[in-house]
Design a protein around this motif. Structure first.
Motif, PDB file in Angstrom:
ATOM      1  N   GLY A 464       0.773  -1.328   0.034  1.00  0.00           N
ATOM      2  CA  GLY A 464       0.059  -0.012   0.091  1.00  0.00           C
ATOM      3  C   GLY A 464       0.882   1.320  -0.017  1.00  0.00           C
ATOM      4  N   GLY A 465       0.219   2.376  -0.086  1.00  0.00           N
ATOM      5  CA  GLY A 465       1.008   3.590   0.209  1.00  0.00           C
ATOM      6  C   GLY A 465       1.036   4.328  -0.974  1.00  0.00           C
ATOM      7  N   GLN A 466       0.780   3.631  -2.260  1.00  0.00           N
ATOM      8  CA  GLN A 466       1.179   4.378  -3.550  1.00  0.00           C
ATOM      9  C   GLN A 466       0.278   4.042  -4.604  1.00  0.00           C
ATOM     10  N   VAL A 467       0.314   4.927  -5.450  1.00  0.00           N
ATOM     11  CA  VAL A 467      -0.646   4.611  -6.622  1.00  0.00           C
ATOM     12  C   VAL A 467       0.023   5.189  -8.061  1.00  0.00           C
ATOM     13  N   VAL A 523       3.268   7.653  -7.172  1.00  0.00           N
ATOM     14  CA  VAL A 523       3.500   8.655  -6.349  1.00  0.00           C
ATOM     15  C   VAL A 523       2.845   8.034  -4.809  1.00  0.00           C
ATOM     16  N   PRO A 524       3.226   8.492  -3.802  1.00  0.00           N
ATOM     17  CA  PRO A 524       2.757   8.113  -2.505  1.00  0.00           C
ATOM     18  C   PRO A 524       1.338   8.654  -2.199  1.00  0.00           C
ATOM     19  N   THR A 525       0.443   8.053  -1.459  1.00  0.00           N
ATOM     20  CA  THR A 525      -0.912   8.470  -0.962  1.00  0.00           C
ATOM     21  C   THR A 525      -0.619   8.963   0.675  1.00  0.00           C
ATOM     22  N   LEU A 526      -1.767   9.590   1.057  1.00  0.00           N
ATOM     23  CA  LEU A 526      -1.871   9.802   2.282  1.00  0.00           C
ATOM     24  C   LEU A 526      -2.145   8.599   3.231  1.00  0.00           C
ATOM     25  N   SER A 527      -2.987   7.739   2.778  1.00  0.00           N
ATOM     26  CA  SER A 527      -3.113   6.571   3.646  1.00  0.00           C
ATOM     27  C   SER A 527      -3.879   5.664   2.837  1.00  0.00           C
ATOM     28  N   ASP A 528      -3.876   4.224   3.369  1.00  0.00           N
ATOM     29  CA  ASP A 528      -4.454   3.225   2.616  1.00  0.00           C
ATOM     30  C   ASP A 528      -6.004   3.164   2.830  1.00  0.00           C
ATOM     31  N   SER A 529      -6.594   2.580   2.111  1.00  0.00           N
ATOM     32  CA  SER A 529      -8.005   2.415   2.125  1.00  0.00           C
ATOM     33  C   SER A 529      -8.111   1.212   3.120  1.00  0.00           C
ATOM     34  N   SER A 530      -9.217   0.978   3.764  1.00  0.00           N
ATOM     35  CA  SER A 530      -9.736  -0.170   4.770  1.00  0.00           C
ATOM     36  C   SER A 530     -10.877  -0.814   4.450  1.00  0.00           C
ATOM     37  N   SER A 531     -11.163  -1.826   5.094  1.00  0.00           N
ATOM     38  CA  SER A 531     -12.392  -2.260   4.864  1.00  0.00           C
ATOM     39  C   SER A 531     -13.639  -1.578   5.266  1.00  0.00           C
ATOM     40  N   GLY A 532     -13.338  -0.450   5.720  1.00  0.00           N
ATOM     41  CA  GLY A 532     -14.409   0.638   6.223  1.00  0.00           C
ATOM     42  C   GLY A 532     -14.686   1.433   5.111  1.00  0.00           C
ATOM     43  N   GLY A 533     -13.796   1.369   3.885  1.00  0.00           N
ATOM     44  CA  GLY A 533     -13.965   2.232   2.831  1.00  0.00           C
ATOM     45  C   GLY A 533     -12.800   2.933   2.120  1.00  0.00           C
ATOM     46  N   ALA A 534     -12.898   3.545   1.142  1.00  0.00           N
ATOM     47  CA  ALA A 534     -11.877   4.007   0.400  1.00  0.00           C
ATOM     48  C   ALA A 534     -11.141   5.310   1.007  1.00  0.00           C
ATOM     49  N   TYR A 559      -6.994   5.948  -4.875  1.00  0.00           N
ATOM     50  CA  TYR A 559      -6.761   5.147  -3.610  1.00  0.00           C
ATOM     51  C   TYR A 559      -5.593   4.142  -3.566  1.00  0.00           C
ATOM     52  N   SER A 560      -5.197   3.894  -2.613  1.00  0.00           N
ATOM     53  CA  SER A 560      -3.939   2.778  -2.434  1.00  0.00           C
ATOM     54  C   SER A 560      -4.683   1.935  -1.632  1.00  0.00           C
ATOM     55  N   VAL A 561      -3.979   0.532  -1.549  1.00  0.00           N
ATOM     56  CA  VAL A 561      -4.648  -0.594  -0.866  1.00  0.00           C
ATOM     57  C   VAL A 561      -3.264  -1.511  -0.587  1.00  0.00           C
ATOM     58  N   ASN A 562      -3.344  -1.943   0.972  1.00  0.00           N
ATOM     59  CA  ASN A 562      -2.252  -3.071   1.109  1.00  0.00           C
ATOM     60  C   ASN A 562      -2.918  -4.219   0.617  1.00  0.00           C
ATOM     61  N   ASN A 563      -1.916  -4.782  -0.505  1.00  0.00           N
ATOM     62  CA  ASN A 563      -2.583  -6.019  -1.047  1.00  0.00           C
ATOM     63  C   ASN A 563      -1.835  -7.102  -0.467  1.00  0.00           C
ATOM     64  N   LEU A 564      -1.098  -7.194   0.507  1.00  0.00           N
ATOM     65  CA  LEU A 564      -0.242  -8.413   0.903  1.00  0.00           C
ATOM     66  C   LEU A 564      -1.073  -9.089   2.011  1.00  0.00           C
ATOM     67  N   GLY A 590       2.366  -8.073  15.548  1.00  0.00           N
ATOM     68  CA  GLY A 590       3.247  -6.966  15.351  1.00  0.00           C
ATOM     69  C   GLY A 590       2.789  -6.052  14.114  1.00  0.00           C
ATOM     70  N   LEU A 591       1.408  -6.546  13.474  1.00  0.00           N
ATOM     71  CA  LEU A 591       1.059  -5.802  12.281  1.00  0.00           C
ATOM     72  C   LEU A 591       0.907  -4.383  12.656  1.00  0.00           C
ATOM     73  N   SER A 592       1.443  -3.298  11.683  1.00  0.00           N
ATOM     74  CA  SER A 592       1.047  -1.912  11.839  1.00  0.00           C
ATOM     75  C   SER A 592      -0.247  -1.501  11.437  1.00  0.00           C
ATOM     76  N   ASP A 593      -0.846  -2.520  10.527  1.00  0.00           N
ATOM     77  CA  ASP A 593      -2.246  -1.876  10.024  1.00  0.00           C
ATOM     78  C   ASP A 593      -3.325  -3.206  10.511  1.00  0.00           C
TER      79      ASP A 593
END
Length: 751
Positions: A464-467, A523-534, A559-564, A590-593
């Motif tokens: 995540g973190g980029q588009v 380029v980097p995004t400000l934050s990643d999307s989550s299960s709560g929305g984009a 929007y960006s997504v953590n795909n791993l 230890g997951l940051s997200d």
């Protein structure tokens, strides 16, 4: 041919071969108009009728013309049309049926006396339901208009002046006693259900979607909720000027006849929050109004009959007014004929289009439909219309016009320009209703002065973190351009406080312009999307020329997504107790997200995880399952993007007998600033661990880590972590580990 002439003909060809080709960057835009709003209408230059309710443009009517008259015996208060007949609530004259096959010469069908003054009428199949003043409601059989017959009646508490129907229920406005509800399931024996107070003086009623609109005298418009149809409940009130004498409903609008204040138009799309849209002052006392499309017929007492254009409800336009000699009470529509109840003057028919159509008011024009500053080079137009319409387009704001066919064939403009407008000329070639324009679609090519973002897409297979931002090049990014673009820069909005630049934007990076047609950059995004929305991030691209001129693209978002997939949790174990339940525990993540843990339970060890086996979700790293049984447990961890790890199965230590649960208590709970944990160490215990964790499973404070003799023990916690720092208000977990057995309780710290 002389040699000099041959050379002058060949030279331009050679020069063209030597000059570099200039490539124009173009983008296609599609504009669609269905005339459901006036957002793109040039109101100053449009003379044709732009009907937003019907969704069409047509030639306006020339006005009203009196066609026929019938003098009834009483005072014509209201009427309704059906099956070629007009039924008139004629006051003391009762109910009168008129054959209106020829509107110019109405013929008496039948007259039937009513119990009291016939004040209003509503039709349902072969029945006419009348509001009959002091005697409430009366039902008349109109199956044979030449032989009307009375059915049933019911005396309601108040003085009935208006009626409307919904299924087997009739609603009557009964003056100071509000609204009466009558069950007309049995027409020969209608039953009074109840009265509902409205707050003032109910003079008129009209059904709306799930509600009843009440003309409530000096209180304005009152809306009653009909969720339970036979039990109206107060919903809302809109105070207006004047005294509201009647109300009609058409779609999402209510039209209030407000006496000396004229007609008032109200938006009732949300019946709980009616909003006044506009009004029109009439001569005389406004008593009734009825709409068809964008036309409104208004019975204005001594002011006669009005015909208004209400396509813009905020500013109704007078099309025609006719003096009617009597007191205009009510209007009903039957096809193209408006029937007016004119009090003691009886009923009168008016043709809204007596002389055909006004062919001089035949122009519809738009505002600028090109929302960019780019020049428009060519256009294509297709349209749905009847009769005959000519179309023209202009790319210079209407200074010059280019004729355009309606079959989608491209047409190029002779000169450049960015102000794109269309014009339709309605030409009547056939009979009424003449030319009618229903919709049009204009596709136009723009020369891109600025870059134009085409897509913003997530990078697959990353954390995540980029588009990837892809964009079309500027028209100035070409070989041989007079002032070529030398670089592009990408900016990212970091707050929502400001819109298009300048504003709150971060510069991200620049890349050279290489005369390509398209570019893309990560380029980097400000934050990643989550299960709560984009989690949307906005960008724009700035093109900079050699001379320092700047061209900024329109803003676009992605929007960006953590795909791993997150790694599976560890240390998952299930410890049975004597009651048959299981204490589950596992290692913190230890997951940051990190979002949550998911526990699955099944009686079969080979059952894969699925929604039907989900037991619970947790943010702590323990859970007690009190359900007795031989269960098999699986555990996953889920990140903020909603991705779930592979499951791990619980391990039950071999040789662990079912034992009584460990004893662990806490007092006081909640606490501030100190609490005490009491616990019992069984015989033969080894290392005793007692620690406090937060709800994410992170260790906060270790209270015991080592052997203790069997028996009762206690430890105090002062609300501090292992570094001696005060911890925040919240819920914490205290975990007791003795060998393979554990116990977890919760404690609340309140500062």
């Amino acid at each position: 041919m002389p040699t000099a002439q041959k050379g002058s003909w060949i030279l331009p060809v050679l020069l063209c071969a030597l000059l570099p080709a200039v490539r124009l960057q173009a983008a296609t835009t599609v504009f669609f108009e269905d005339f459901s709003s006036t957002a793109w209408r040039d109101s100053a230059l449009t003379t044709a009728q732009w009907d937003t309710l019907a969704g069409e443009v047509r030639l306006p009517s020339l006005g009203l013309a009196l066609s026929g008259t019938y003098n009834t015996t009483g005072n014509a208060f209201a009427c309704a049309a059906a099956t070629g007949y007009l039924f008139v609530a004629d006051g003391t004259g009762g109910l009168t049926s008129l054959d209106i096959a020829d509107p110019a010469a109405p013929i008496l069908g039948f007259n039937l006396a009513t119990l009291d003054q016939a004040r209003d009428i509503a039709l349902s199949g072969n029945l006419a339901v009348l509001a009959v003043g002091s005697l409430g409601l009366q039902i008349i059989d109109i199956g044979d208009p030449l032989a009307l017959s009375a059915r049933g009646d019911v005396d309601t508490p108040g003085y009935a002046t208006s009626v409307d129907l919904s299924g087997n229920l009739a609603y009557l406005a009964q003056s100071n006693l509000g609204v009466a509800v009558v069950d007309i399931t049995a027409p020969d024996n209608p039953a009074f259900v109840r009265s509902v107070a409205t707050g003032n003086w109910a003079r008129g009623v009209a059904l709306a979607a799930g509600a009843l609109a009440v003309a409530d005298g000096d209180s304005g418009l009152t809306m009653l909720d009909l969720t339970v149809p036979d039990t109206p409940v107060f919903l809302s009130r809109l105070h207006t000027t004047g005294t509201v004498l009647d109300v009609t409903v058409s779609g999402d609008r209510a039209y209030l006849a407000a006496g000396s204040a004229g007609v008032i138009i109200v938006d009732i799309s949300d019946p709980a929050n009616p909003l006044q849209l506009g009004s029109y002052a009439t001569i005389g006392t406004c008593r009734h109004a009825v709409a068809t499309g964008d036309s409104l017929y208004v019975a204005a007492g001594s002011g006669g009959l009005y015909l208004l254009d209400v396509s813009n409800p905020a500013a109704p336009i007078l099309l025609e007014r006719s003096d009617t000699l009597g007191e205009a009470y009510h209007t009903a529509l039957a096809g193209d004929v408006a029937w007016l109840c004119d009090g003691v003057e009886g009923v009168k028919s008016f043709l809204a289009d007596p002389q055909g159509l006004d062919t001089t008011r035949n122009i519809a024009r738009s505002l600028d439909i090109n929302t960019s500053s780019d020049d428009v080079t060519s256009v294509r137009l297709v349209s749905d219309y009847a009769d005959s319409i000519r179309f023209d387009l202009s790319n210079n704001g209407g200074t010059t016009w280019t004729a355009v066919p309606d079959d989608g064939i491209p047409v190029a403009f002779a000169t450049s320009g960015a102000d794109l407008r269309w014009r339709a000329t309605l030409v009547q070639a056939g009979p009424y209703p003449g030319p009618v324009l229903r919709d049009l679609t204009i596709t136009f090519e723009r020369i891109l002065q600025a870059a134009e973002i085409t897509t913003i897409t997530d990078i697959p297979g990353d954390t995540g973190g980029q588009v990837r931002v892809a964009f079309n090049a500027s028209v100035h990014d070409t070989l041989g351009a007079p002032d070529p673009v030398t670089q592009y820069s990408v900016y990212r909005r970091y707050t929502g406080a400001k819109a298009y630049p300048p504003g709150n934007w971060d510069y991200l990076l620049s890349l050279p312009a290489d005369a390509e047609t398209q570019y893309s950059v990560v380029v980097p995004t400000l934050s990643d999307s989550s299960s709560g929305g984009a989690a949307w991030t906005a960008f724009f691209v700035r093109a900079r020329t050699a001379a320092g001129k700047l061209y900024d693209s329109p803003v676009d978002s992605g929007y960006s997504v953590n795909n791993l997939q997150p790694p599976a949790p560890s240390g998952f174990r299930a410890l049975p107790d004597l009651s048959g339940g299981h204490q589950l525990a596992w290692d913190p993540t230890g997951l940051s997200d990190f979002s949550h843990f998911a526990i699955y339970r099944s009686p079969d060890p080979d059952t894969p995880i699925q929604p039907g086996t989900l037991l619970t979700v947790r943010i702590s790293n323990d859970y007690y399952d009190a359900q007795p049984g031989d269960w098999y447990y699986q555990l996953t961890v889920v990140n903020l993007a909603g991705q779930e790890s592979e499951p791990v199965s619980a391990v039950q230590p071999s040789g662990v007998p079912r034992t009584a649960p460990l004893e662990l208590t806490c007092s006081p709970n909640p606490f501030n600033p100190v609490t005490e944990f009491a616990f019992t160490v069984p015989e033969g215990a080894g290392t005793v661990k007692l620690a406090v964790f937060d709800l994410r499973g992170r260790r906060v404070r270790t209270l015991q880590n080592g052997p203790l003799p069997s028996g009762k023990h206690s430890r105090r916690w002062l609300g501090r972590d292992d570094e001696g720092r005060s911890v925040a208000t919240g819920v914490y977990c205290c975990r007791l580990d003795i060998g393979p057995r554990l116990r977890v309780i919760r404690v609340s710290l309140v500062r």
